[in-house]
Enzyme design. Structure first.
Site, mmCIF file in Angstrom:
data_model
loop_
_atom_site.group_PDB
_atom_site.id
_atom_site.type_symbol
_atom_site.label_atom_id
_atom_site.label_comp_id
_atom_site.label_asym_id
_atom_site.label_seq_id
_atom_site.Cartn_x
_atom_site.Cartn_y
_atom_site.Cartn_z
ATOM 1 C CE LYS A 1 -3.061 -0.760 -7.561
ATOM 2 N NZ LYS A 1 -4.043 0.183 -7.942
ATOM 3 C CE LYS B 1 -12.580 4.638 -7.967
ATOM 4 N NZ LYS B 1 -11.767 5.253 -9.015
ATOM 5 C CE LYS C 1 -12.063 -4.142 -10.779
ATOM 6 N NZ LYS C 1 -10.909 -3.371 -10.396
HETATM 7 P P1 TYM Z 1 -5.432 0.704 -11.174
HETATM 8 O O1 TYM Z 1 -4.364 1.248 -10.294
HETATM 9 O O2 TYM Z 1 -6.736 0.361 -10.557
HETATM 10 O O3 TYM Z 1 -4.917 -0.599 -11.886
HETATM 11 C C1 TYM Z 1 -3.701 -0.623 -12.602
HETATM 12 C C2 TYM Z 1 -3.827 -1.492 -13.823
HETATM 13 O O4 TYM Z 1 -4.184 -2.826 -13.465
HETATM 14 C C3 TYM Z 1 -5.355 -3.221 -14.159
HETATM 15 N N1 TYM Z 1 -6.154 -4.096 -13.286
HETATM 16 C C4 TYM Z 1 -6.628 -5.295 -13.640
HETATM 17 N N2 TYM Z 1 -6.516 -5.986 -14.795
HETATM 18 C C5 TYM Z 1 -7.090 -7.206 -14.831
HETATM 19 N N3 TYM Z 1 -7.748 -7.773 -13.792
HETATM 20 C C6 TYM Z 1 -7.882 -7.126 -12.618
HETATM 21 N N4 TYM Z 1 -8.487 -7.720 -11.582
HETATM 22 C C7 TYM Z 1 -7.315 -5.814 -12.510
HETATM 23 N N5 TYM Z 1 -7.255 -4.892 -11.509
HETATM 24 C C8 TYM Z 1 -6.555 -3.845 -12.017
HETATM 25 C C9 TYM Z 1 -6.085 -1.937 -14.488
HETATM 26 O O5 TYM Z 1 -6.956 -2.102 -15.574
HETATM 27 C C10 TYM Z 1 -4.933 -1.005 -14.786
HETATM 28 O O6 TYM Z 1 -4.487 -1.156 -16.109
HETATM 29 N N6 TYM Z 1 -7.232 4.689 -13.570
HETATM 30 C C11 TYM Z 1 -6.137 3.735 -13.547
HETATM 31 C C12 TYM Z 1 -4.773 4.373 -13.340
HETATM 32 C C13 TYM Z 1 -4.397 5.408 -14.347
HETATM 33 C C14 TYM Z 1 -4.158 5.192 -15.738
HETATM 34 C C15 TYM Z 1 -3.813 6.480 -16.263
HETATM 35 C C16 TYM Z 1 -4.219 4.075 -16.570
HETATM 36 C C17 TYM Z 1 -4.211 6.728 -14.097
HETATM 37 N N7 TYM Z 1 -3.841 7.387 -15.253
HETATM 38 C C18 TYM Z 1 -3.496 6.621 -17.616
HETATM 39 C C19 TYM Z 1 -3.909 4.238 -17.915
HETATM 40 C C20 TYM Z 1 -3.554 5.508 -18.430
HETATM 41 C C21 TYM Z 1 -6.377 2.780 -12.390
HETATM 42 O O7 TYM Z 1 -7.069 3.092 -11.473
HETATM 43 O O8 TYM Z 1 -5.641 1.660 -12.435
#
Ligand code: TYM
Length: 334
Positions: free
Chosen positions: A200, A115, A197
């Protein structure tokens, strides 16, 4: 152990439209876990502020993430669905945990470094302590299982470190949280262009969103990178071809997948046919979720009710954890 007593927690940032990676890495697992475990799933709006300080479209994104989660099969009667900022206890626990997190380890986090590279003009302290806030989310409910995609592996490892430090210093309050996926291995859904990958907010033309129209799904898949085909039987697949097979494995029938595997191995494969088939299967998969999410988004009164009820339940759980935390830390003066 009674599974119902095991606690599951996870979150998704409202930084854009949900995509196939979010579904297969996270939401699919949520849906399968909700019946047998005690589940908390939230929209991580506070985390999104670390990279998206402009909040003009935040509310719409929060409602969309919620509606897409429900459209994928999450049931607000079974799992607690809430929004992170509605549970201010999160911020209190985050503050305590910050005293146990070392700047050196935070600076080494891969997502932090990434980031910094992407947003060199906004390297804020929230970005640095992002994994601490994520740990607070998880242990606020004393969760042991955290369904996430592969990209979150390091955050979970850090969460375990913070938990162990807390338990060691103040007493065993928290279980060690583990990243979880039903298929054993954590998943990474690749982008359509063979680089990185699905995401969003980046790589949008190489990402399939749960809100994409049938035409757009087809267009994105048909322009995915391929080549002239394998030059020899059983040749090793290049990354971008592996990706297409991987996507096919997620949404197509096993017999369809094996038909194209065979064609690849005997060098008769036609990538145009493979992509047409993948597009058709992908549309069959995404369209019903998209339609259901659209309907839900028109019912903001219902979504608000879900969020309010979820916040109430999440706060109950959070208050009990903070009571234990303050007692363990000796912050209970009367
Ligand atoms: P975020 O919002 O980036 O993504 C949400 C979830 O989707 C999964 N993910 C993927 N899995 C497989 N392939 C991909 N290309 C892919 N892109 C995203 C992420 O692994 C995630 O599970 N930090 C976290 C959000 C968060 C969180 C938490 C997660 C905040 N507090 C507490 C677990 C527990 C995040 O940025 O996810």
């Amino acid at each position: 152990m009674d599974k119902k007593k095991q606690i599951v927690m996870s979150g998704i940032r409202p930084t854009g439209f949900l995509h196939l990676g979010n579904y297969f890495g996270a939401v699919r697992n949520y849906v399968r876990l909700q019946q047998e475990y005690s589940c908390f799933f939230m929209v991580a709006d506070l985390h999104s502020l670390t990279t998206h300080p402009d909040t003009s479209s935040l509310k719409g994104h929060v409602y969309r993430v919620l509606s897409e989660n429900i459209a994928c099969g999450l049931d607000p009667e079974q799992a607690v669905l809430y929004c992170q900022s509605h549970v201010p206890e999160t911020a209190e626990l985050y503050l305590y945990l910050n005293m146990l997190a070392y700047v050196g380890e935070l600076e080494k986090t891969v997502t932090f470094k990434e980031k910094v590279r992407l947003h060199p003009d906004n390297v804020n302290a929230g970005l640095l302590t992002y994994p601490v806030l994520q740990t607070a989310d998880i242990i606020l409910h004393r969760a042991a299982l955290v369904p996430v995609g592969k990209d979150q592996e390091q955050h979970l490892e850090m969460a375990r470190n913070f938990v162990n430090r807390f338990n060691h210093r103040y007493g065993e309050i928290f279980p060690e949280p583990q990243a979880f996926n039903f298929g054993e291995e954590l998943i990474k859904v690749p982008s359509l262009d063979g680089t990185g990958k699905m995401s969003k907010s980046e790589n949008q033309y190489a990402t399939l969103y749960l809100a994409d129209s049938d035409e757009l799904i087809k267009k994105k898949i048909m322009r995915a990178k391929t080549d002239a085909g394998p030059a020899a039987p059983f040749a090793e697949k290049p990354d971008y071809i592996v990706n297409l097979f991987q996507l096919m494995q997620l949404v197509s029938e096993p017999s369809t997948l094996s038909q194209f595997e065979t064609a690849y191995n005997d060098c008769t494969i036609r990538y145009g046919d493979m992509k047409s088939q993948l597009a058709a299967d992908m549309i069959k998969f995404i369209a019903p979720i998209r339609e259901k999410a659209l309907l839900l988004q028109q019912d903001s009164a219902y979504l608000q009710k879900v969020m309010e009820a979820g916040a109430q339940k999440a706060r109950e759980s959070a208050r009990e954890t903070l009571r234990l935390v303050k007692e363990a830390m000796g912050l209970n003066y009367y």
